[in-house]
Design a protein around this motif. Structure first.
Motif, PDB file in Angstrom:
ATOM      1  N   LEU A  85       0.823  -1.205   0.000  1.00 29.25           N
ATOM      2  CA  LEU A  85       0.000   0.000   0.000  1.00 29.25           C
ATOM      3  C   LEU A  85       0.862   1.262   0.000  1.00 29.25           C
ATOM      4  O   LEU A  85       0.558   2.240  -0.703  1.00 29.25           O
ATOM      5  N   CYS A  86       1.945   1.264   0.763  1.00 34.43           N
ATOM      6  CA  CYS A  86       2.813   2.444   0.777  1.00 34.43           C
ATOM      7  C   CYS A  86       3.531   2.617  -0.558  1.00 34.43           C
ATOM      8  O   CYS A  86       3.752   3.758  -1.008  1.00 34.43           O
ATOM      9  N   ARG A  87       3.911   1.523  -1.198  1.00 33.79           N
ATOM     10  CA  ARG A  87       4.483   1.631  -2.540  1.00 33.79           C
ATOM     11  C   ARG A  87       3.469   2.250  -3.497  1.00 33.79           C
ATOM     12  O   ARG A  87       3.802   3.088  -4.336  1.00 33.79           O
ATOM     13  N   PHE A  88       2.199   1.851  -3.353  1.00 28.35           N
ATOM     14  CA  PHE A  88       1.142   2.400  -4.197  1.00 28.35           C
ATOM     15  C   PHE A  88       0.936   3.884  -3.924  1.00 28.35           C
ATOM     16  O   PHE A  88       0.820   4.694  -4.858  1.00 28.35           O
ATOM     17  N   THR A 113       3.605  10.413  -7.017  1.00 28.32           N
ATOM     18  CA  THR A 113       4.729  10.855  -7.854  1.00 28.32           C
ATOM     19  C   THR A 113       4.586  10.524  -9.331  1.00 28.32           C
ATOM     20  O   THR A 113       5.147  11.205 -10.185  1.00 28.32           O
ATOM     21  N   GLU A 114       3.834   9.460  -9.655  1.00 26.98           N
ATOM     22  CA  GLU A 114       3.718   9.027 -11.048  1.00 26.98           C
ATOM     23  C   GLU A 114       2.282   8.818 -11.508  1.00 26.98           C
ATOM     24  O   GLU A 114       2.050   8.467 -12.665  1.00 26.98           O
ATOM     25  N   GLY A 115       1.329   9.018 -10.621  1.00 25.86           N
ATOM     26  CA  GLY A 115      -0.039   8.648 -10.940  1.00 25.86           C
ATOM     27  C   GLY A 115      -0.870   9.704 -11.634  1.00 25.86           C
ATOM     28  O   GLY A 115      -2.070   9.506 -11.861  1.00 25.86           O
ATOM     29  N   LYS A 171      -2.979  -1.074 -10.376  1.00 23.86           N
ATOM     30  CA  LYS A 171      -1.608  -0.825  -9.924  1.00 23.86           C
ATOM     31  C   LYS A 171      -1.428  -1.289  -8.487  1.00 23.86           C
ATOM     32  O   LYS A 171      -0.413  -1.916  -8.143  1.00 23.86           O
ATOM     33  N   LEU A 172      -2.405  -0.986  -7.635  1.00 23.41           N
ATOM     34  CA  LEU A 172      -2.322  -1.446  -6.249  1.00 23.41           C
ATOM     35  C   LEU A 172      -2.305  -2.968  -6.197  1.00 23.41           C
ATOM     36  O   LEU A 172      -1.523  -3.565  -5.451  1.00 23.41           O
ATOM     37  N   GLU A 173      -3.134  -3.593  -7.000  1.00 21.75           N
ATOM     38  CA  GLU A 173      -3.154  -5.053  -7.057  1.00 21.75           C
ATOM     39  C   GLU A 173      -1.797  -5.598  -7.501  1.00 21.75           C
ATOM     40  O   GLU A 173      -1.315  -6.614  -6.976  1.00 21.75           O
ATOM     41  N   SER A 174      -1.153  -4.920  -8.443  1.00 22.95           N
ATOM     42  CA  SER A 174       0.148  -5.398  -8.924  1.00 22.95           C
ATOM     43  C   SER A 174       1.209  -5.292  -7.831  1.00 22.95           C
ATOM     44  O   SER A 174       2.081  -6.169  -7.720  1.00 22.95           O
ATOM     45  N   PHE A 175       1.161  -4.247  -7.016  1.00 20.73           N
ATOM     46  CA  PHE A 175       2.112  -4.136  -5.905  1.00 20.73           C
ATOM     47  C   PHE A 175       1.883  -5.262  -4.896  1.00 20.73           C
ATOM     48  O   PHE A 175       2.846  -5.842  -4.373  1.00 20.73           O
ATOM     49  N   ARG A 176       0.622  -5.555  -4.607  1.00 20.06           N
ATOM     50  CA  ARG A 176       0.344  -6.664  -3.692  1.00 20.06           C
ATOM     51  C   ARG A 176       0.837  -7.979  -4.278  1.00 20.06           C
ATOM     52  O   ARG A 176       1.413  -8.821  -3.578  1.00 20.06           O
TER      53      ARG A 176
END
Length: 594
Positions: free
Chosen positions: A320-323, A329-331, A342-347
């Motif tokens: 979640l913090c990566r998201f 910064t990039e969203g 994107k959040l799902e991909s980080f998980r």
């Protein structure tokens, strides 16, 4: 040309006439009465196009209505064809009252006893002054749903002791003593999460909840009859279950129930279909209404499960913090769907991730005001600058289940003072509830006003509960305890995991919800005081400082928030890439109150 929903309603009315019925009750639930259902059981959605997880439809010859609660008011109006369906709030215009008002004397109203609990049916029975309720031998929707998906075929899998913390034999022995104490020879289990917990198995039969759909009969001698398609039991799982578990095909259910003639059988009126009580009574068994014996023991997480949920939340917090760093910064220019993906991909990059615990609620601007908004390609919206974005999501891990909501300001300008004030009131509610200490015997309904207090002072509120129970690698919504205005007799106790999620929603503008999961823990005993509890906050993710009015937050809450953010940075920071860690240091820096 009729819409698909209108055509299906017309076909159903034709079938009702053929069956000699004047109406039909169509609940959301399936035979297992779970919140989430497999595709083959989404009968309410097929008929009405409403896809919420809570609802009911009533169909008469000249009237039809779909009912849901405050979480789905906007979604209901958006999805349902209102040329043929009325949209009703289930509490403001209860279905039994609506049915009484729209039926003629002598009307015959059908219902499927396999997909309605006694608790659901009872209010209709109480209101049935001018109509009679008629159980249907089959489900009438299934007669019309010609391309209905197949029943899930996924296998059951072992949930090892390293995660479960207690053997199935021990659990069955404990619960058998409960049955003996109640004078019951057996108890019916329809809740697949209860069965998964009791037998230390998991599955993939329904989205987001790792269970295998099954029925069970737990006996007072600690043996158990399990009803599921035997093709779903690989040999290692069959061996894991052991010799005291008798496995049957679902078609054998009534035969085994008939063998309980003369016995006393526990049936939960809320979690078992009314068909069970009707069938047992037909075969001369004594039905004793009592809660599912698994519900409370399942909610009281053992030390292994408590350690597991901390591990799950650490993994989830990193993702979640990566998201949040990526979003900040990039969203720019991303959409609601892409953000959720994107959040799902980080998980998914994390170890042992097993999927979402529910479909993410990813709502920007006015969509965030839809409490249980479900983004689709048709509703997908690009996140704009200087607006509010709400992301409510969760993950499943073998160690535990997560559920977290954060509300984000997209910048770059400073939010309006009124928005910051409302956000801060919601945040104060989360912090106030999270630091509560309360004596043994306290229910969640006694604590609910703590989360609402600061909103109430401004004449604001939210139309949903403040907290629900959460399972251990099981359902993200778990009973029997909750934190809500609605009275609940279940006291909070050690090991319960609940959400803490106050909110505020301004229709057409934005939504605010701030959700953390908390674990009930005992307070150290002090001489002369009553045994008491406190909450341990499990969720690890910063709150958006840009939306906080530091002056309104005040000294005490600022101190609580700073301590939480310091903990987030300490636990999550070492697991982040350097740029994300730098961002987190800023996000978790102490907040200076005026």
């Amino acid at each position: 040309m009729l819409s698909p929903s209108a055509s299906r309603l017309e076909a159903l009315r034709t079938l009702l006439k053929q069956e000699g019925l004047d109406g039909l009750i169509v609940p959301h639930g399936d035979e297992f009465l779970g919140e989430y259902t497999p595709a083959c059981a989404e009968r309410l959605a097929w008929l009405t196009n409403f896809t919420g997880s809570a609802g009911l439809a009533l169909v008469l010859a000249d009237h039809a209505a779909v009912f849901s609660d405050g979480r789905y008011t906007t979604q209901l109006e958006q999805q349902v064809d209102q040329t043929c369906w009325a949209c009703e709030h289930i509490y403001q215009n209860p279905p039994p009252a609506w049915l009484h008002a729209h039926t003629k004397t002598g009307a015959r109203i059908g219902y499927d006893p396999r997909i309605m609990s006694q608790a659901e049916l009872r209010p209709f029975q109480a209101a049935a002054q001018n109509y009679s309720l008629v159980p249907t031998p089959t489900n009438l929707i299934d007669h019309l749903w010609h391309d209905r998906p197949a029943f899930p075929a996924g296998p059951a899998v072992i949930h090892p002791l390293s995660y479960a913390g207690e053997s199935a034999q021990s659990k069955r022995a404990r619960l058998a003593q409960t049955l003996q104490h109640l004078g019951q020879n057996a108890a019916v289990l329809s809740d697949s999460a209860s069965i998964a917990w009791l037998l230390n198995i998991r599955g993939s039969d329904i989205p987001c909840t790792p269970v295998v759909l099954a029925f069970a009969l737990l006996h007072a001698d600690a043996t158990l009859d399990l009803f599921l398609h035997t093709s779903k039991l690989p040999e290692p799982v069959r061996a894991w279950l052991g010799p005291d578990i008798r496995v049957h095909e679902p078609t054998q259910l009534e035969r085994v129930l008939a063998s309980l003639s003369g016995k006393t059988v526990g049936v939960d009126p809320a979690t078992n279909a009314v068909w069970f009580a009707q069938t047992l009574s037909h075969h001369n068994a004594t039905v004793q209404e009592s809660p599912d014996p698994c519900l409370l023991p399942k909610a009281l997480k053992n030390p292994t499960e408590q350690d597991g949920t901390r591990t799950a939340h650490l993994k989830d917090g990193v993702a979640l913090c990566r998201f949040l760093h990526w979003l900040d910064t990039e969203g720019q220019g991303t959409t609601e769907l892409k953000a959720a993906e994107k959040l799902e991909s980080f998980r998914a990059e994390g170890a042992e991730y097993c999927g979402e615990s529910f479909p993410a609620i990813s709502g920007s601007g006015p969509n965030g005001a839809v409490i249980h908004y479900r983004v689709t390609p048709q509703t997908d919206r690009t996140l704009q600058q200087n607006e509010v974005y709400l992301i409510d999501s969760g993950g499943q891990y073998p160690q535990g289940t997560t559920d977290v909501t954060r509300t984000i300001w997209t910048g770059p300008d400073t939010p309006a003072p009124a928005l910051k004030e409302n956000f801060t009131r919601v945040l104060k509610g989360n912090l106030r509830l999270g630091r509560a200490r309360f004596p043994k015997g306290t229910t969640g309904s006694a604590l609910d006003s703590l989360a609402r207090f600061d909103l109430w002072q401004a004449g604001l509120d939210y139309d949903h509960g403040t907290g629900h129970g959460v399972g251990s690698f099981l359902s993200v919504h778990e009973g029997p305890a909750r934190i809500s205005k609605i009275p609940n007799a279940i006291a909070l106790d050690t090991g319960m995991i609940l959400s803490n999620e106050p909110g505020y929603y301004q229709p057409g503008a934005y939504g605010i919800r701030l959700e953390t999961l908390v674990l009930v823990q005992p307070l150290p005993a002090t001489e002369g005081t009553r045994p008491s509890y406190q909450f341990e906050t499990l969720t690890l993710a910063p709150f958006d400082r840009r939306l906080i009015d530091a002056k309104s937050l005040g000294t005490e809450d600022t101190s609580i928030l700073d301590a939480y953010h310091a903990r987030v940075l300490h636990l999550i920071g070492p697991h982040l890439p350097p740029t994300a860690k730098k961002w987190l240091e800023t996000a978790c820096a102490p907040l200076k109150s005026a």
